[in-house]
Design a protein around this motif. Structure first.
Motif, mmCIF file in Angstrom:
data_model
loop_
_atom_site.group_PDB
_atom_site.id
_atom_site.type_symbol
_atom_site.label_atom_id
_atom_site.label_comp_id
_atom_site.label_asym_id
_atom_site.label_seq_id
_atom_site.Cartn_x
_atom_site.Cartn_y
_atom_site.Cartn_z
ATOM 1 N N HIS A 36 8.573 24.711 -13.049
ATOM 2 C CA HIS A 36 9.987 24.286 -13.100
ATOM 3 C C HIS A 36 10.358 23.300 -11.977
ATOM 4 N N ASP A 37 9.353 22.560 -11.468
ATOM 5 C CA ASP A 37 9.649 21.572 -10.430
ATOM 6 C C ASP A 37 10.211 22.228 -9.158
ATOM 7 N N THR A 38 9.785 23.469 -8.881
ATOM 8 C CA THR A 38 10.281 24.179 -7.693
ATOM 9 C C THR A 38 9.589 23.658 -6.432
ATOM 10 N N ALA A 39 10.218 23.923 -5.298
ATOM 11 C CA ALA A 39 9.692 23.425 -4.019
ATOM 12 C C ALA A 39 8.329 24.060 -3.700
ATOM 13 N N PRO A 40 7.339 23.241 -3.316
ATOM 14 C CA PRO A 40 5.979 23.765 -3.040
ATOM 15 C C PRO A 40 5.848 24.230 -1.587
ATOM 16 N N PHE A 41 6.606 25.278 -1.227
ATOM 17 C CA PHE A 41 6.703 25.685 0.178
ATOM 18 C C PHE A 41 5.348 25.865 0.868
ATOM 19 N N SER A 42 4.410 26.533 0.202
ATOM 20 C CA SER A 42 3.145 26.858 0.867
ATOM 21 C C SER A 42 2.308 25.620 1.155
ATOM 22 N N GLN A 43 2.600 24.516 0.451
ATOM 23 C CA GLN A 43 1.826 23.285 0.668
ATOM 24 C C GLN A 43 2.463 22.367 1.716
ATOM 25 N N ILE A 44 3.697 22.699 2.127
ATOM 26 C CA ILE A 44 4.406 21.835 3.084
ATOM 27 C C ILE A 44 4.058 22.257 4.509
ATOM 28 N N LYS A 45 3.619 21.297 5.301
ATOM 29 C CA LYS A 45 3.354 21.559 6.722
ATOM 30 C C LYS A 45 4.541 21.027 7.534
ATOM 31 N N THR A 46 4.772 21.657 8.671
ATOM 32 C CA THR A 46 5.886 21.216 9.520
ATOM 33 C C THR A 46 5.769 19.723 9.837
ATOM 34 N N PHE A 71 28.629 36.675 -19.013
ATOM 35 C CA PHE A 71 28.235 35.285 -19.303
ATOM 36 C C PHE A 71 26.928 35.152 -20.087
ATOM 37 N N ASP A 72 26.412 36.271 -20.606
ATOM 38 C CA ASP A 72 25.180 36.249 -21.414
ATOM 39 C C ASP A 72 23.994 35.643 -20.658
ATOM 40 N N LEU A 73 23.761 36.129 -19.456
ATOM 41 C CA LEU A 73 22.642 35.639 -18.647
ATOM 42 C C LEU A 73 21.579 36.724 -18.506
ATOM 43 N N ARG A 74 20.310 36.327 -18.585
ATOM 44 C CA ARG A 74 19.200 37.269 -18.422
ATOM 45 C C ARG A 74 18.388 36.854 -17.190
ATOM 46 N N PHE A 75 18.166 37.799 -16.291
ATOM 47 C CA PHE A 75 17.428 37.537 -15.051
ATOM 48 C C PHE A 75 16.074 38.248 -15.105
ATOM 49 N N SER A 76 14.999 37.519 -14.885
ATOM 50 C CA SER A 76 13.687 38.174 -14.845
ATOM 51 C C SER A 76 12.934 37.719 -13.592
ATOM 52 N N GLU A 77 12.454 38.701 -12.826
ATOM 53 C CA GLU A 77 11.711 38.360 -11.606
ATOM 54 C C GLU A 77 10.369 37.756 -11.994
ATOM 55 N N VAL A 78 9.997 36.677 -11.315
ATOM 56 C CA VAL A 78 8.718 35.999 -11.585
ATOM 57 C C VAL A 78 7.938 35.875 -10.279
ATOM 58 N N TYR A 79 6.628 35.780 -10.404
ATOM 59 C CA TYR A 79 5.769 35.812 -9.219
ATOM 60 C C TYR A 79 4.900 34.555 -9.100
ATOM 61 N N ASN A 80 5.214 33.546 -9.930
ATOM 62 C CA ASN A 80 4.412 32.316 -9.910
ATOM 63 C C ASN A 80 5.172 31.149 -9.286
ATOM 64 N N ILE A 81 6.292 31.460 -8.609
ATOM 65 C CA ILE A 81 7.078 30.413 -7.938
ATOM 66 C C ILE A 81 6.843 30.526 -6.432
ATOM 67 N N ASP A 82 6.555 29.412 -5.799
ATOM 68 C CA ASP A 82 6.254 29.371 -4.372
ATOM 69 C C ASP A 82 7.477 29.806 -3.548
ATOM 70 N N LYS A 83 7.223 30.505 -2.429
ATOM 71 C CA LYS A 83 8.309 31.013 -1.597
ATOM 72 C C LYS A 83 8.102 30.587 -0.148
ATOM 73 N N TYR A 84 9.193 30.502 0.632
ATOM 74 C CA TYR A 84 9.051 30.115 2.036
ATOM 75 C C TYR A 84 8.806 31.319 2.939
ATOM 76 N N HIS A 85 8.974 32.536 2.396
ATOM 77 C CA HIS A 85 8.673 33.752 3.151
ATOM 78 C C HIS A 85 8.308 34.835 2.155
ATOM 79 N N GLU A 86 7.389 35.699 2.533
ATOM 80 C CA GLU A 86 6.890 36.710 1.586
ATOM 81 C C GLU A 86 7.989 37.644 1.083
ATOM 82 N N GLU A 87 9.083 37.815 1.857
ATOM 83 C CA GLU A 87 10.154 38.733 1.446
ATOM 84 C C GLU A 87 11.097 38.133 0.408
ATOM 85 N N VAL A 88 11.040 36.835 0.210
ATOM 86 C CA VAL A 88 11.924 36.186 -0.759
ATOM 87 C C VAL A 88 11.515 36.605 -2.179
ATOM 88 N N GLN A 89 12.519 36.894 -3.022
ATOM 89 C CA GLN A 89 12.258 37.183 -4.434
ATOM 90 C C GLN A 89 12.671 35.970 -5.265
#
Length: 676
Positions: A12-22, A373-391
């Motif tokens: 989904h064109d999400t930010a590639p946090f794990s590939q970004i270096k400071t 509002f007829d919205l469905r939320f599903s947790e996914v584990y294939n999106i990069d995160k900036y910290h392990e605690e982020v869902q």
């Protein structure tokens, strides 16, 4: 080429946090700044006569790569900062300020925009296009396009200084928050403190290699301590520590930053032809003028002050009867308020917490959004995160189409500032036949799970989660063409409506029964507790109201006049707070040096917005109550006229489309128990 400057090859064109270096950030910013300048230059160099499409619309879509990088960087700077990120922020802030001025003060570009604006009556523009044109033209004028060259240079210098001062202000507050620890080694000093808070404090002490228990100024540690600890001396110590953040004789003192920021904002407003910074800001708010804000604040103060004084007197009498306390101080407020609440309503936050396990509350918010509002939320584990605690969650509508990506980040960390906020990594917009969906984030600081307990929320934290989730819905349900009119890109005193209205569902039986279950027994929250939550909703509301009004008056005090006469920050605050003060003053404490909302965030001349939006949300929720809190028709109207519209029309116009009339203050006064 830097990864940040390429199209992200991610889900989904999400930010590639794990590939970004400071080290990637600075070169990526510099590349994106060059690209933005080139995009603007292309607009200026066009041989075609200026049109809405080749000038105003082209500008709306320019700089999107830079915006994306800035969103990623500055969101991390708030939620996961390091010394290196702090240094980069100091370096990049003036460059971004300079670029903004290069665009806003560009005569050739303004000439093209002005030509389109002056021809607007002959153009067949949609409502959204008209608003974009109006906003673009006004943006130039409000940012100095009509100034002579020497004054433009002065404006640039002011903006560069402000960008650095605001960053330093925020970094000082974070440093002061992180620097303080209340280290307790005697078990008797923990009397009254809830077991879960004690466990978290022991866990923190162990992680620091110390014996005993450590309490900090992070809210999940600080608030339970000042609310429950029987030791008045220790409550006093940690309370004074919280109140003197960035108001101490050390390298993190913010007094000069406050004075300089206020003075530079005033100079900037005068340069642009406005009486004060507040006059400049409020021109683009529902309230319109500082005079109108003062009338609003003073009117509410007049109505709330008698109730607040009665409540304070009752609290003082209660503390005297209970513990022979002669004078109620600030470090006594939360403690005796909680004791009085328990006596009046037999309601204790510790009694409620087992029913508010974090993941259940979050999924409760999801279920409320689904029913509305007829919205469905599903947790996914294939999106990069900036910290392990982020869902991470995918959000779909009833037809299965992707609506948004949601990030949720809930626990305090060393590099994360206090408080709670919603932000976005990517806005919603439409281009080339595609409706680009937003990537939205909610960030909070809740109590961590411990080895024996999940994260259990206080009721106040439950409403905080729903509040930030309301902001998130505003971002996620956006459905506009242009990114700079999308989602929360609305007048600042309107932006709190979607967040504050969502808090109302936390008090309703129908909603609570969706998620408030005991984390051990799975028992639904008992009806008598729901009734007590509702009954206690306006408990000490008079005191809470004038506290908020005091902050609003302080904001207007700094920004609604020439601040050059202010030399003693503490004395100035005491003058401002004279009409709202109930507790005795604490000499070591001052509000302004850590008042991040107005000196580091976007609320300067806008803190009144919380109360302003409460009028809107109480009136709007009354409409839901008339028809049923999950009424699909009312929810559909709220979604279609407010949540999806962003800044595509004047807020009052949008509100009247929803409600059929202007909001009435009576709904708020009734809800707060302030109507006789």
């Amino acid at each position: 080429m830097q990864i940040l400057n390429q199209k992200f090859n991610t889900v989904h064109d999400t930010a590639p946090f794990s590939q970004i270096k400071t080290a990637d950030y600075l070169p990526a910013f510099e590349t994106a700044i060059k690209k933005t300048k080139a995009e603007i230059q292309t607009i200026i160099d066009s041989n075609e006569p200026p049109t809405f499409e080749n000038t105003v619309e082209a500008m709306a879509y320019s700089g999107m790569e830079l915006d994306r990088i800035a969103n990623i960087f500055f969101n991390l700077h708030s939620a996961e900062t390091t010394d290196e990120l702090d240094k980069i922020a100091q370096e990049i802030a003036p460059k971004l300020s300079e670029l903004a001025n290069d665009i806003n003060l560009n005569t050739a570009l303004f000439t093209r925009v002005k030509a389109v604006f002056e021809n607007k009556d002959h153009l067949s523009l949609s409502r959204e296009q008209s608003i974009l044109l109006e906003k673009s033209y006004r943006g130039f004028v409000r940012n100095g396009a009509l100034l002579e060259e020497s004054k433009k240079e002065t404006l640039r210098n002011i903006d560069a200084k402000l960008s650095i001062l605001k960053l330093q202000f925020g970094e000082n507050v974070l440093a002061e928050t992180n620097a303080y620890q209340l280290h307790i080694t005697q078990e008797e000093d923990l009397a009254g403190v809830p077991e879960g808070t004690i466990e978290a404090a022991r866990h923190l002490a162990e992680s620091c290699g110390k014996e005993g228990w450590i309490f900090t100024l992070d809210y999940p540690s600080y608030l339970p301590f000042v609310t429950y600890a029987d030791s008045r001396e220790l409550r006093k110590e940690i309370s004074i520590a919280a109140g003197r953040k960035a108001f101490q004789a050390n390298e993190h003192n913010n007094e000069q930053h406050v004075l300089q920021i206020a003075q530079l904002r005033f100079q900037r407003a005068q340069l642009l032809g406005y009486q004060t910074h507040a006059h400049f800001v409020l021109e683009e708010r529902m309230a319109q003028t500082p005079e109108k804000v003062q009338i609003f604040l003073q009117d509410l103060l007049r109505k709330a002050k008698p109730a607040a004084q009665r409540e304070f007197d009752e609290l003082s009498t209660f503390a005297k009867q209970l513990h022979q306390l002669e004078k109620l101080e600030k470090w006594d407020g939360a403690y005796y308020s909680e004791k009085l609440k328990q006596e009046k309503f037999s309601l204790d936050d510790e009694l409620l917490k087992p029913y508010f396990e974090l993941s259940r509350v979050l999924h409760g918010a999801f279920r409320v959004a689904d029913k509305l509002f007829d919205l469905r939320f599903s947790e996914v584990y294939n999106i990069d995160k900036y910290h392990e605690e982020v869902q991470t969650f995918e959000v779909h509508n009833a037809k299965g189409a992707l609506v948004a990506i949601l990030y949720a980040d809930f626990f305090p960390r060393k590099g994360k500032r206090n408080g709670a906020w919603m932000t976005s990594f990517k806005p919603q917009y439409k281009k080339n036949g595609l409706n680009e969906r937003p990537h939205v984030s909610i960030v909070c600081n809740f109590t961590r799970p411990t080895p024996t307990k999940p994260s259990l929320l206080t009721f106040n934290e439950v409403t905080t989660l729903f509040h930030e989730f309301g902001h998130a819905l505003h971002g996620m349900l956006a459905d506009t063409i242009y990114p700079n009119l999308s989602g929360t890109s609305v007048f600042w005193d309107f932006v709190e409506l979607p967040s504050q209205i969502m808090e109302n569902w936390c008090y309703e039986k129908e909603a609570l029964e969706l998620f408030a279950r005991h984390y051990q027994t799975d028992e639904v929250i008992p009806m008598h507790l729901i009734e007590k939550i509702k009954a206690s909703a306006s408990f000490l509301e008079g005191m809470a109201t004038i506290r908020q009004l005091g902050f609003g008056l302080l904001d207007m005090g700094w920004h609604g006049q020439d601040p050059s006469e202010i030399t003693d920050l503490k004395a100035f605050e005491n003058d401002v707070f004279a009409t709202t003060q109930l507790y005795p003053d604490v000499a070591e404490n001052a509000m302004s040096p850590s008042f991040s909302h107005i000196f580091n965030g976007g609320y300067s001349s806008g803190y009144y917005s919380y109360k302003w939006a409460e009028v809107l949300d109480a009136d709007a929720f009354a409409y839901f109550q008339e028809n049923g809190i999950f009424d699909k028709t009312v929810a559909g109207k709220f979604k279609d006229t407010i949540l999806s519209q962003g800044g595509t029309d004047h807020p009052m116009t949008l509100y009247k489309h929803f409600r059929g009339k202007e909001p009435q203050v009576d709904a708020l006064l009734k809800r707060a128990g302030l109507l006789k």
